[in-house]
Scaffold this motif. Structure first.
Motif, PDB file in Angstrom:
ATOM      1  N   LEU A  48       0.951  -1.197   0.168  1.00 45.98           N
ATOM      2  CA  LEU A  48      -0.108  -0.015   0.092  1.00 45.98           C
ATOM      3  C   LEU A  48       0.975   1.316   0.065  1.00 45.98           C
ATOM      4  CD1 LEU A  48      -2.570   1.404  -0.094  1.00 45.98           C
ATOM      5  CD2 LEU A  48      -2.770   1.032   2.489  1.00 45.98           C
ATOM      6  N   CYS A  49       1.959   1.294   0.752  1.00 46.70           N
ATOM      7  CA  CYS A  49       2.690   2.652   0.773  1.00 46.70           C
ATOM      8  C   CYS A  49       3.332   2.518  -0.642  1.00 46.70           C
ATOM      9  CB  CYS A  49       4.020   2.081   1.717  1.00 46.70           C
ATOM     10  SG  CYS A  49       3.265   2.442   3.525  1.00 46.70           S
ATOM     11  N   GLN A  50       3.682   1.535  -1.360  1.00 47.22           N
ATOM     12  CA  GLN A  50       4.453   1.772  -2.606  1.00 47.22           C
ATOM     13  C   GLN A  50       3.384   2.184  -3.670  1.00 47.22           C
ATOM     14  OE1 GLN A  50       5.788  -2.255  -3.213  1.00 47.22           O
ATOM     15  NE2 GLN A  50       7.931  -1.813  -2.607  1.00 47.22           N
ATOM     16  N   ALA A  51       2.001   1.845  -3.628  1.00 43.74           N
ATOM     17  CA  ALA A  51       0.822   2.293  -4.226  1.00 43.74           C
ATOM     18  C   ALA A  51       0.636   3.825  -3.926  1.00 43.74           C
ATOM     19  CB  ALA A  51      -0.338   1.538  -4.169  1.00 43.74           C
ATOM     20  N   LEU A  52       0.879   4.286  -2.780  1.00 39.05           N
ATOM     21  CA  LEU A  52       0.760   5.805  -2.401  1.00 39.05           C
ATOM     22  C   LEU A  52       1.760   6.415  -2.992  1.00 39.05           C
ATOM     23  CD1 LEU A  52      -0.382   5.127   1.250  1.00 39.05           C
ATOM     24  CD2 LEU A  52      -1.709   6.213  -0.498  1.00 39.05           C
ATOM     25  N   GLU A  53       3.103   5.839  -2.972  1.00 42.92           N
ATOM     26  CA  GLU A  53       4.244   6.583  -3.816  1.00 42.92           C
ATOM     27  C   GLU A  53       4.027   6.977  -5.136  1.00 42.92           C
ATOM     28  OE1 GLU A  53       8.050   5.190  -2.769  1.00 42.92           O
ATOM     29  OE2 GLU A  53       7.807   5.165  -0.668  1.00 42.92           O
ATOM     30  N   GLU A  54       3.455   5.664  -5.721  1.00 44.44           N
ATOM     31  CA  GLU A  54       3.051   5.908  -7.333  1.00 44.44           C
ATOM     32  C   GLU A  54       2.054   6.989  -7.559  1.00 44.44           C
ATOM     33  OE1 GLU A  54       1.941   1.898  -8.537  1.00 44.44           O
ATOM     34  OE2 GLU A  54       3.831   1.004  -7.747  1.00 44.44           O
ATOM     35  N   GLN A  55       1.094   7.231  -6.508  1.00 47.62           N
ATOM     36  CA  GLN A  55       0.290   8.303  -6.739  1.00 47.62           C
ATOM     37  C   GLN A  55       0.795   9.665  -6.301  1.00 47.62           C
ATOM     38  OE1 GLN A  55      -2.773   8.277  -8.213  1.00 47.62           O
ATOM     39  NE2 GLN A  55      -2.383   6.267  -8.846  1.00 47.62           N
ATOM     40  N   ARG A  56       2.025   9.786  -5.835  1.00 46.54           N
ATOM     41  CA  ARG A  56       2.739  10.732  -5.614  1.00 46.54           C
ATOM     42  C   ARG A  56       1.925  11.418  -4.201  1.00 46.54           C
ATOM     43  NH1 ARG A  56       6.704  12.392  -8.676  1.00 46.54           N
ATOM     44  NH2 ARG A  56       6.513  14.674  -7.955  1.00 46.54           N
ATOM     45  N   MET A  57       1.492  10.564  -3.536  1.00 47.06           N
ATOM     46  CA  MET A  57       0.822  10.943  -2.112  1.00 47.06           C
ATOM     47  C   MET A  57       1.757  10.890  -1.010  1.00 47.06           C
ATOM     48  SD  MET A  57      -2.970   9.067  -2.767  1.00 47.06           S
ATOM     49  CE  MET A  57      -3.598   9.799  -1.198  1.00 47.06           C
ATOM     50  N   LEU A  58       1.776  11.874   0.070  1.00 48.45           N
ATOM     51  CA  LEU A  58       2.362  11.788   1.121  1.00 48.45           C
ATOM     52  C   LEU A  58       1.525  10.793   1.903  1.00 48.45           C
ATOM     53  CD1 LEU A  58       3.080  15.416   1.871  1.00 48.45           C
ATOM     54  CD2 LEU A  58       4.756  13.870   1.046  1.00 48.45           C
ATOM     55  N   TYR A  59       2.281  10.115   2.812  1.00 46.24           N
ATOM     56  CA  TYR A  59       1.542   8.888   3.721  1.00 46.24           C
ATOM     57  C   TYR A  59       2.387   8.932   5.118  1.00 46.24           C
ATOM     58  CZ  TYR A  59       5.392   6.106   2.051  1.00 46.24           C
ATOM     59  OH  TYR A  59       6.102   5.466   1.379  1.00 46.24           O
ATOM     60  N   GLY A  60       1.462   8.333   6.019  1.00 46.50           N
ATOM     61  CA  GLY A  60       2.114   8.005   7.363  1.00 46.50           C
ATOM     62  C   GLY A  60       2.015   6.434   7.506  1.00 46.50           C
ATOM     63  N   VAL A  61       2.665   6.130   8.823  1.00 48.86           N
ATOM     64  CA  VAL A  61       2.371   4.692   9.290  1.00 48.86           C
ATOM     65  C   VAL A  61       1.879   4.953  10.861  1.00 48.86           C
ATOM     66  CG1 VAL A  61       3.663   2.877   9.870  1.00 48.86           C
ATOM     67  CG2 VAL A  61       4.065   3.778   7.668  1.00 48.86           C
ATOM     68  N   HIS A  62       0.981   4.054  11.264  1.00 44.83           N
ATOM     69  CA  HIS A  62       0.512   4.002  12.591  1.00 44.83           C
ATOM     70  C   HIS A  62       0.743   2.864  13.374  1.00 44.83           C
ATOM     71  CE1 HIS A  62      -2.949   3.147  10.059  1.00 44.83           C
ATOM     72  NE2 HIS A  62      -3.304   2.532  11.216  1.00 44.83           N
ATOM     73  N   LEU A  63       1.342   2.790  14.380  1.00 42.59           N
ATOM     74  CA  LEU A  63       1.752   1.790  15.354  1.00 42.59           C
ATOM     75  C   LEU A  63       1.131   1.704  16.592  1.00 42.59           C
ATOM     76  CD1 LEU A  63       5.495   2.064  14.437  1.00 42.59           C
ATOM     77  CD2 LEU A  63       3.945   0.402  13.582  1.00 42.59           C
ATOM     78  N   PRO A  64       0.495   0.767  17.162  1.00 41.93           N
ATOM     79  CA  PRO A  64      -0.168   0.721  18.421  1.00 41.93           C
ATOM     80  C   PRO A  64       0.906   0.260  19.360  1.00 41.93           C
ATOM     81  CG  PRO A  64      -0.402  -1.373  17.470  1.00 41.93           C
ATOM     82  CD  PRO A  64       0.184  -0.619  16.352  1.00 41.93           C
ATOM     83  N   TYR A  65       0.737   0.610  20.679  1.00 46.30           N
ATOM     84  CA  TYR A  65       1.495   0.321  21.742  1.00 46.30           C
ATOM     85  C   TYR A  65       0.921   0.155  22.878  1.00 46.30           C
ATOM     86  CZ  TYR A  65       1.387   5.170  23.716  1.00 46.30           C
ATOM     87  OH  TYR A  65       0.885   6.308  24.150  1.00 46.30           O
ATOM     88  N   GLY A  66       1.476  -0.802  23.861  1.00 39.74           N
ATOM     89  CA  GLY A  66       0.707  -1.289  24.904  1.00 39.74           C
ATOM     90  C   GLY A  66       1.616  -0.896  26.234  1.00 39.74           C
ATOM     91  N   PRO A  67       1.293  -1.834  27.341  1.00 36.65           N
ATOM     92  CA  PRO A  67       1.979  -1.530  28.331  1.00 36.65           C
ATOM     93  C   PRO A  67       3.425  -1.889  28.141  1.00 36.65           C
ATOM     94  CG  PRO A  67       0.102  -2.854  28.805  1.00 36.65           C
ATOM     95  CD  PRO A  67       0.163  -2.852  27.287  1.00 36.65           C
ATOM     96  N   ASP A  68       3.768  -2.859  27.247  1.00 40.59           N
ATOM     97  CA  ASP A  68       5.307  -3.232  27.218  1.00 40.59           C
ATOM     98  C   ASP A  68       5.846  -2.489  25.904  1.00 40.59           C
ATOM     99  OD1 ASP A  68       7.726  -4.424  26.900  1.00 40.59           O
ATOM    100  OD2 ASP A  68       6.764  -6.484  26.123  1.00 40.59           O
ATOM    101  N   LEU A  69       6.682  -1.173  26.368  1.00 38.49           N
ATOM    102  CA  LEU A  69       7.268  -0.645  25.364  1.00 38.49           C
ATOM    103  C   LEU A  69       8.561  -1.059  24.971  1.00 38.49           C
ATOM    104  CD1 LEU A  69       6.354   2.973  27.163  1.00 38.49           C
ATOM    105  CD2 LEU A  69       5.183   1.937  25.568  1.00 38.49           C
ATOM    106  N   SER A  70       9.201  -2.010  25.349  1.00 41.94           N
ATOM    107  CA  SER A  70      10.304  -2.587  24.922  1.00 41.94           C
ATOM    108  C   SER A  70      10.335  -2.876  23.410  1.00 41.94           C
ATOM    109  CB  SER A  70      10.861  -3.852  25.617  1.00 41.94           C
ATOM    110  OG  SER A  70       9.891  -4.977  25.460  1.00 41.94           O
ATOM    111  N   VAL A  71       9.145  -3.289  22.826  1.00 37.16           N
ATOM    112  CA  VAL A  71       9.065  -3.674  21.439  1.00 37.16           C
ATOM    113  C   VAL A  71       8.896  -2.387  20.567  1.00 37.16           C
ATOM    114  CG1 VAL A  71       8.219  -6.006  21.904  1.00 37.16           C
ATOM    115  CG2 VAL A  71       6.475  -4.191  21.355  1.00 37.16           C
TER     116      VAL A  71
END
Length: 153
Positions: A48-71
């Motif tokens: 999907l990120c590659q497809a967004l690049e092909e459309q010349r769109m800026l994009y972000g990525v989101h990541l969840p986090y929980g109680p264990d921040l070590s990962v």
């Protein structure tokens, strides 16, 4: 359409890594006030990120986090490989101590230019930016079930 009728507002569409038939990137690329954020831990995120690049769109990525921040550092490094403009960190079953720690780490990463993207802790960083721009935070979130939620609840 909500985005066209509010050109002075910024919108972020949080999506999974999958590219369903409803995600018409060519049409969405016409909306300059939209940033699409891809769930960074999904198998199809790179595609999907590659497809967004092909459309010349800026994009972000989101990541969840929980109680264990070590990962989280490893996950942020993995997200960097997707070459986003911004990485959003959002709490999922995290307590206030973890949220505060992530917010401080994100602010430090931006100050120190630690990454080639902006690292943002949700929802606090979005509300802080909104308050600077519009003098009062006015965030509106649409949940997957269609329910609308403001920053007050």
């Amino acid at each position: 359409m909500l985005l066209r009728e509010n050109p002075d507002c910024a919108f972020v569409l949080f999506t999974t890594g999958g590219r369903g038939p409803d995600l018409d990137l060519a049409r969405l690329a016409e909306l300059p006030n939209l940033l699409i954020s891809v769930q960074g831990l999904e198998p199809l995120s790179l595609e999907l990120c590659q497809a967004l690049e092909e459309q010349r769109m800026l994009y972000g990525v989101h990541l969840p986090y929980g109680p264990d921040l070590s990962v989280l550092p490893q996950q942020v490094d993995q997200a960097a490989a997707l070459e986003p403009l911004v990485v959003f960190l959002y709490p999922q079953n995290a307590g206030e101590p973890e949220k505060n720690q992530v917010a401080q780490a994100a602010a430090a990463a931006r100050t120190e230019h630690q990454f080639p993207f902006a690292l943002m802790a949700l929802p606090g960083d979005i509300l802080a930016i909104d308050e600077i721009i519009s003098h009062s935070p006015c965030s509106l979130t649409f949940l997957p079930d269609g329910q609308a939620v403001t920053n007050q609840g």
